[in-house]
Each structure stands twice: as structure tokens, then as C-alpha cells.
Write a protein that holds these residues in place. Structure first.
Motif, PDB file in Angstrom:
ATOM      1  N   SER A  54       0.820  -1.212   0.000  1.00 44.02           N
ATOM      2  CA  SER A  54       0.000   0.000   0.000  1.00 44.02           C
ATOM      3  C   SER A  54       0.856   1.263   0.000  1.00 44.02           C
ATOM      4  CB  SER A  54      -0.931  -0.009   1.218  1.00 44.02           C
ATOM      5  OG  SER A  54      -1.738   1.135   1.237  1.00 44.02           O
ATOM      6  N   VAL A  55       1.825   1.306   0.921  1.00 42.98           N
ATOM      7  CA  VAL A  55       2.692   2.479   1.025  1.00 42.98           C
ATOM      8  C   VAL A  55       3.606   2.592  -0.193  1.00 42.98           C
ATOM      9  CG1 VAL A  55       4.546   3.549   2.361  1.00 42.98           C
ATOM     10  CG2 VAL A  55       2.626   2.459   3.543  1.00 42.98           C
ATOM     11  N   GLY A  56       4.110   1.461  -0.677  1.00 42.11           N
ATOM     12  CA  GLY A  56       4.988   1.478  -1.839  1.00 42.11           C
ATOM     13  C   GLY A  56       4.297   2.027  -3.070  1.00 42.11           C
ATOM     14  N   GLY A  57       3.029   1.642  -3.282  1.00 36.73           N
ATOM     15  CA  GLY A  57       2.287   2.158  -4.421  1.00 36.73           C
ATOM     16  C   GLY A  57       2.083   3.655  -4.344  1.00 36.73           C
ATOM     17  N   LEU A  58       1.749   4.144  -3.156  1.00 36.08           N
ATOM     18  CA  LEU A  58       1.561   5.591  -2.965  1.00 36.08           C
ATOM     19  C   LEU A  58       2.868   6.337  -3.207  1.00 36.08           C
ATOM     20  CD1 LEU A  58      -0.670   5.531   0.250  1.00 36.08           C
ATOM     21  CD2 LEU A  58      -1.382   6.289  -2.021  1.00 36.08           C
ATOM     22  N   LEU A  59       3.971   5.815  -2.653  1.00 37.73           N
ATOM     23  CA  LEU A  59       5.262   6.467  -2.839  1.00 37.73           C
ATOM     24  C   LEU A  59       5.695   6.458  -4.301  1.00 37.73           C
ATOM     25  CD1 LEU A  59       7.327   5.202   0.239  1.00 37.73           C
ATOM     26  CD2 LEU A  59       6.474   7.521  -0.171  1.00 37.73           C
ATOM     27  N   ALA A  60       5.377   5.372  -5.019  1.00 39.98           N
ATOM     28  CA  ALA A  60       5.755   5.278  -6.431  1.00 39.98           C
ATOM     29  C   ALA A  60       5.085   6.365  -7.258  1.00 39.98           C
ATOM     30  CB  ALA A  60       5.396   3.898  -6.980  1.00 39.98           C
ATOM     31  N   ASP A  61       3.867   6.752  -6.879  1.00 37.69           N
ATOM     32  CA  ASP A  61       3.164   7.822  -7.589  1.00 37.69           C
ATOM     33  C   ASP A  61       3.636   9.201  -7.168  1.00 37.69           C
ATOM     34  OD1 ASP A  61       1.595   6.202  -9.192  1.00 37.69           O
ATOM     35  OD2 ASP A  61      -0.036   6.054  -7.726  1.00 37.69           O
ATOM     36  N   ARG A  62       4.437   9.263  -6.093  1.00 39.95           N
ATOM     37  CA  ARG A  62       4.878  10.567  -5.581  1.00 39.95           C
ATOM     38  C   ARG A  62       6.370  10.820  -5.791  1.00 39.95           C
ATOM     39  NH1 ARG A  62       0.350   9.238  -3.404  1.00 39.95           N
ATOM     40  NH2 ARG A  62      -1.088  10.759  -2.492  1.00 39.95           N
ATOM     41  N   ILE A  63       7.219   9.817  -5.557  1.00 37.19           N
ATOM     42  CA  ILE A  63       8.652  10.061  -5.673  1.00 37.19           C
ATOM     43  C   ILE A  63       9.294   9.272  -6.804  1.00 37.19           C
ATOM     44  CG2 ILE A  63       8.801  10.557  -3.200  1.00 37.19           C
ATOM     45  CD1 ILE A  63      10.160   7.851  -2.813  1.00 37.19           C
ATOM     46  N   GLY A  64       8.525   8.416  -7.463  1.00 41.39           N
ATOM     47  CA  GLY A  64       9.054   7.698  -8.615  1.00 41.39           C
ATOM     48  C   GLY A  64       9.146   6.204  -8.414  1.00 41.39           C
ATOM     49  N   ARG A  65       8.988   5.476  -9.534  1.00 40.18           N
ATOM     50  CA  ARG A  65       9.006   4.018  -9.474  1.00 40.18           C
ATOM     51  C   ARG A  65      10.406   3.487  -9.159  1.00 40.18           C
ATOM     52  NH1 ARG A  65       4.105   6.129 -10.513  1.00 40.18           N
ATOM     53  NH2 ARG A  65       3.062   5.428 -12.421  1.00 40.18           N
ATOM     54  N   ARG A  66      11.434   4.040  -9.827  1.00 43.18           N
ATOM     55  CA  ARG A  66      12.787   3.528  -9.682  1.00 43.18           C
ATOM     56  C   ARG A  66      13.302   3.678  -8.248  1.00 43.18           C
ATOM     57  NH1 ARG A  66      17.422   6.580 -12.936  1.00 43.18           N
ATOM     58  NH2 ARG A  66      16.709   8.211 -11.506  1.00 43.18           N
ATOM     59  N   SER A  67      13.069   4.831  -7.639  1.00 42.28           N
ATOM     60  CA  SER A  67      13.576   5.074  -6.285  1.00 42.28           C
ATOM     61  C   SER A  67      12.950   4.117  -5.278  1.00 42.28           C
ATOM     62  CB  SER A  67      13.290   6.526  -5.869  1.00 42.28           C
ATOM     63  OG  SER A  67      13.962   7.433  -6.714  1.00 42.28           O
ATOM     64  N   VAL A  68      11.647   3.897  -5.405  1.00 44.52           N
ATOM     65  CA  VAL A  68      10.966   2.987  -4.478  1.00 44.52           C
ATOM     66  C   VAL A  68      11.454   1.557  -4.691  1.00 44.52           C
ATOM     67  CG1 VAL A  68       8.724   2.042  -3.796  1.00 44.52           C
ATOM     68  CG2 VAL A  68       8.955   4.483  -4.289  1.00 44.52           C
ATOM     69  N   PHE A  69      11.653   1.172  -5.939  1.00 41.13           N
ATOM     70  CA  PHE A  69      12.135  -0.169  -6.256  1.00 41.13           C
ATOM     71  C   PHE A  69      13.466  -0.438  -5.561  1.00 41.13           C
ATOM     72  CE2 PHE A  69      13.403  -3.181  -9.972  1.00 41.13           C
ATOM     73  CZ  PHE A  69      13.023  -4.275  -9.226  1.00 41.13           C
ATOM     74  N   ALA A  70      14.403   0.504  -5.676  1.00 40.29           N
ATOM     75  CA  ALA A  70      15.722   0.330  -5.062  1.00 40.29           C
ATOM     76  C   ALA A  70      15.635   0.311  -3.538  1.00 40.29           C
ATOM     77  CB  ALA A  70      16.654   1.450  -5.522  1.00 40.29           C
ATOM     78  N   LEU A  71      14.818   1.195  -2.971  1.00 34.31           N
ATOM     79  CA  LEU A  71      14.684   1.265  -1.523  1.00 34.31           C
ATOM     80  C   LEU A  71      14.130  -0.023  -0.947  1.00 34.31           C
ATOM     81  CD1 LEU A  71      14.798   2.924   1.097  1.00 34.31           C
ATOM     82  CD2 LEU A  71      12.497   3.776   0.558  1.00 34.31           C
TER      83      LEU A  71
END
Length: 485
Positions: A90-107
Motif C-alpha cells: 500500500s505504502v509502496g504504491g503511494l510512494l511510487a506515484d509521488r517520488i518515482g518508481r525507480r527510487s521505491v524499487f531500489a529502496l
């Protein structure tokens, strides 16, 4: 002959309706080596996820022998990871729409890699439960974000197939988990620690992900980072042998339209790309108003259907595959033999993905998902009734084949149901809801075992698969359509 943009300015690629958007420019490309590198980078992360999820089933079975771990404690260890996955998705999806897919993937790779390595040092059940929860946070966020990122780069004509290829890396990771479980976790009292220590690999790989992957063009445009979006699109066009276009139009610089195309084609482009004038043959996805988010009136029915599929498939898949090694031990097979059976069953995932990858562009997403879920329902019942080594392996392989093919189709259809602004949120929320079922599944298995033995366990899973098949048939068909903006 390739012409340099410094000496001549090629005209922008256009269709009858005007200049191509950057998204249309990506959709018209063939599958290039650059797409392959992105798929490989995402897929390795996906495989490492699967390896981690798969390992815990072998660890629980090993601890049931070496620590005399009770089924309730085993359920807590498994469910703690799934609880983390629910929040992470849930949080990852929200963050992906806000800070980017690549950054969340790496984190997410970094979080779960470090936590899995730390799990190898756990001295008791309590510490293992806490660390598995942290592992789940990373795992849950990574999967929907990776599929969203890959969906936004894959050409529309083969997007579903590409996402099934991505999901097929899950089979490689689970097979690796089965190999590690069979030859490492079963090697002695500390074998499970060495098996979990392998989880440190994703932490190192997260650095490769962050440095080597492009960010989603659709995300960059939505954030006003048009120059960066243009550079990414041009890199994919150059990989296809298409010359970089001339100066972008004012509309493109405003993020509304991308400058396009090429005056001269390289050999790769000539062999495989769709001409600019043919982009119009790619159907557009339904453009819907999203001011109300994923539960707005235009999206409500597809969100409900997707959530139902995610819930039922998680309940059945994790309930079955987390417990299969332990249930085999309970039936009298020693640890090494039960792990070997699980490895054989896991190998059937590969042809399941291959079949789904072919069918998803032939039958379409909805029919492929429905058929594979129905097959899973039949296979689950057969596994519950299996009473010999041959039938256990045969039914288990059928369950692997159909269930993992269904997972491939599910990950393909999810991102296609939502427009860019809520795509990460929509896929992440569905995954998070599904993780509630995966949290419940480890606790339900012991209950069903007491009530009616292994037959009751797998009949219950069969019913859940059948309900998922019914829900899948309500989803809209998006085969060959461009992603909604």
C-alpha cells in the motif's frame, strides 16, 4: 544512412491527429536490447523477492525439526512477513506515484535484503517474527512497483507478454529457494541460518537498480520533468535504430506532447518498428476521470474485481506453498525428501509462465487469467486427494503450472486498469488487500487440518481459486490497448 541532428532537423513523427506523445513513441517501438536490460534488471529483483518468500517455507520446516517449532509459531513467522507485505504494498504504491518508481524499487530491495540477512542471526522466535515483518515491508512494496514500471515502458502490442516474462522470474527465484532449502537449509541445525544469509544479495543489487534503471516517462511528465522524460524516450528510440528528433514543440516542452520520430531508420527500426502513421492502430485505453481515486465511479467495478482476485489467489497460493514442505514432513517424508519433492513441484512453474505468456496475447488477459485460475482450482482438489508419491508430485506440478501462470496474467492486467496518476496506487492497494489473505492463510491451514485433514485444506483453496476465476472474468479486457494517461 543515419543523419546527425546537428546537421539536419528531421521532422517530428506525427499521425493524422498530430504529433506523437512520448508515450505513443514508446508504444510504437519494437522490443529492443534496452527493453531487455530493463526487464532483466527488474526480473532479477523479482527473482530475489521470490527466493526470500520461498526460503521461509523451508526455514519453517527446518525449525519444526531443529527447534521443535509448533505450527502456531510457524504461522506467526509466516504471517508476520505477509503483514509487512500488506503495509509495504500500500505504502509502496503511494510512494511510487509521488517520488518515482525507480527510487521505491531500489529502496525496497535494500530494506528486505538487509532484514533477511539479519534474520539469519535471530536467536528466538520473537526476533525472527519482528525481522520477517520488516522483510515483508520491502517485499510488499517492490512487486507492484516493478510491474508498474515495466508496464510503462513495454510496447503496447506485447505489454502483457512482457509482464508475464517479468513474473516468470518469480519461478527462477522460487526454484533457487528450493535448491538452497534442499542443499543448505536441510544440511544441519544451522543450515537455515546460512540459507537466510543469502538474502544479503538484494541489498547489494539495490545499488545497481538505482544507478542503472530509467525512471518512468509517464511519471516524469506528470512531475514536469519533461527534459529528463525526453532523454529517456530518445535513449529507447536510439536503441531501436531511430534517429533522435529535432527540437521539441512548445506543447512537448509543456509536457503535453513529445517531439517524435525519425527521418531515417537504422536496420533494427526498419526490421521491426511500427511506423508513425500506424500508431493510430493501437487502441487507446478508456480515459476515465480519477478525481475520486481508484474508488471513483468509473474505476470502482474494476478495483473491486481486482481486489477479489488478489485476495483469493493470495489465500490459496501462500496457504498451499508455504505449508507444502511442512505438510510433507507431517506425512512421514524426511526433511531432505520433502524438500526434494517441493523442488520438483516448483520446476513446473516455468512452463506455466511460458503458456501464460503466449496465451495472454492470444486469448487476452481476462480469459487467460480466468482459465489458469480455474485450472488451479481443479489441481488444488487433486493435490488434497493425492495419496502416493506419484500423485503428490503430479498434482503438485499441475498446481504450480496453473497457479503461477495465473499470477503472471494478474500482474499483467493490474497496471493496465488504471491511468498514470493512480497506477501505482491502484496496483499497490490491490496487492495490499491480497496480503491480508496471505496473513490469514498460515493460520487457517492448521485449523483446516484439524477439521478435515489435508483434503479439507486443499478443497478450501480450490473454492478460493474458483471465486478468483469468477472475479477475473468481470475485469475489462485491455489487450493491445495503450495505457491510459
Amino acid at each position: 544512412m543515419r543523419m546527425s541532428p546537428s546537421t539536419t532537423t528531421p521532422p517530428a513523427a506525427t499521425t493524422a491527429s498530430g504529433p506523437l506523445t512520448r508515450s505513443q513513441r514508446l508504444d510504437r517501438l519494437p522490443f529492443t536490447r534496452k527493453h531487455g536490460k530493463l526487464l532483466g534488471a527488474s526480473g532479477i529483483g523479482w527473482a530475489l523477492d521470490a527466493m526470500d518468500v520461498g526460503l521461509i517455507s523451508f526455514v519453517i520446516a527446518a525449525l519444526s525439526v531443529h527447534w521443535e517449532l509448533s505450527k502456531s509459531d510457524g504461522s506467526l513467522i509466516a504471517s508476520a512477513g505477509f503483514a509487512g507485505m500488506a503495509i509495504g504494498a500500500s505504502v509502496g504504491g503511494l510512494l511510487a506515484d509521488r517520488i518515482g518508481r525507480r527510487s521505491v524499487f531500489a529502496l525496497t530491495l535494500l530494506i528486505y535484503g538487509l532484514a533477511t540477512g539479519a534474520s539469519a542471526l535471530a536467536m528466538g522466535v520473537g526476533a525472527l517474527i519482528v525481522l520477517r515483518f520488516i522483510v515483508g515491508l520491502g517485499l510488499g512494496a517492490e512487486l507492484p512497483v516493478a510491474s508498474t514500471l515495466m508496464s510503462e515502458f513495454a510496447p503496447a502490442r506485447i505489454r502483457g507478454r512482457v509482464i508475464v516474462w517479468l513474473e516468470a522470474f518469480w519461478a527462477l527465484g522460487w526454484i533457487l529457494a528450493a535448491v538452497i532449502g534442499t542443499f543448505v537449509a536441510a544440511s544441519g541445525p544451522t543450515g537455515w541460518r546460512w540459507a537466510l544469509a543469502v538474502g544479503l544479495v538484494p541489498a547489494a543489487y539495490s545499488l545497481v537498480i538505482r544507478l542503472g534503471m530509467p525512471e518512468s516517462v509517464r511519471f516524469l511528465e506528470r512531475k514536469g520533468r519533461t527534459e529528463e522524460a525526453e532523454r529517456v524516450v530518445r535513449s529507447f528510440e536510439e536503441a531501436a535504430g531511430i534517429d533522435a528528433p529535432g527540437p521539441a514543440s512548445a506543447a512537448a516542452e509543456a509536457g503535453q506532447v513529445g517531439a517524435g520520430g525519425a527521418a531515417a531508420e537504422g536496420p533494427v527500426a526498419a526490421a521491426g518498428r511500427v511506423a508513425a502513421d500506424e500508431v493510430g492502430t493501437i487502441p487507446a485505453a478508456d480515459q476515465v476521470e480519477t478525481s475520486g481515486g481508484i474508488w471513483s465511479a468509473p474505476l470502482r467495478a474494476r478495483t473491486a474485481g481486482l481486489w477479489a482476485v488478489w485476495f483469493c489467489i493470495n489465500l490459496s497460493y501462500y496457504g498451499a506453498f508455504i505449508w507444502i514442505p511442512t505438510l510433507l514432513v507431517d506425512r512421514g517424508f524426511d526433511l531432505t525428501r520433502s524438500f526434494a519433492f517441493t523442488l520438483i513441484i516448483t520446476l513446473a512453474q516455468i512452463p506455466g509462465y511460458a503458456a501464460a505468456a503466449w496465451l495472454i496475447e492470444v486469448l487476452g488477459r481476462r480469459w487467460t487469467l480466468t482459465v489458469f485460475l480455474a485450472g488451479s482450482a481443479v489441481a488444488a482438489t487433486c493435490y488434497g486427494l493425492a495419496d502416493s508419491e506419484a500423485t503428490i508430485i503430479a498434482a503438485g506440478c499441475a498446481l504450480s503450472f496453473f497457479n503461477l501462470g495465473a499470477w503472471g496474467a494478474l500482474y499483467a492486467i493490474g497496471p493496465e486498469l488504471y491511468p498514470t496518476r493512480v497506477r501505482g496506487t491502484g496496483t499497490g492497494a490491490a496487492a495490499a488487500f491480497g496480503r491480508i489473505a496471505s496473513m490469514l492463510a498460515p493460520f487457517l491451514v492448521p485449523v483446516f487440518l484439524v477439521a478435515g485433514g489435508q483434503v479439507a485444506v486443499f478443497v478450501a483453496f480450490s473454492i478460493a481459486f474458483a471465486l478468483a476465476a469468477a472475479a477475473a472474468f468481470t475485469l475489462p479486457e485491455q489487450r493491445g490497448k495503450a495505457l491510459a494517461e
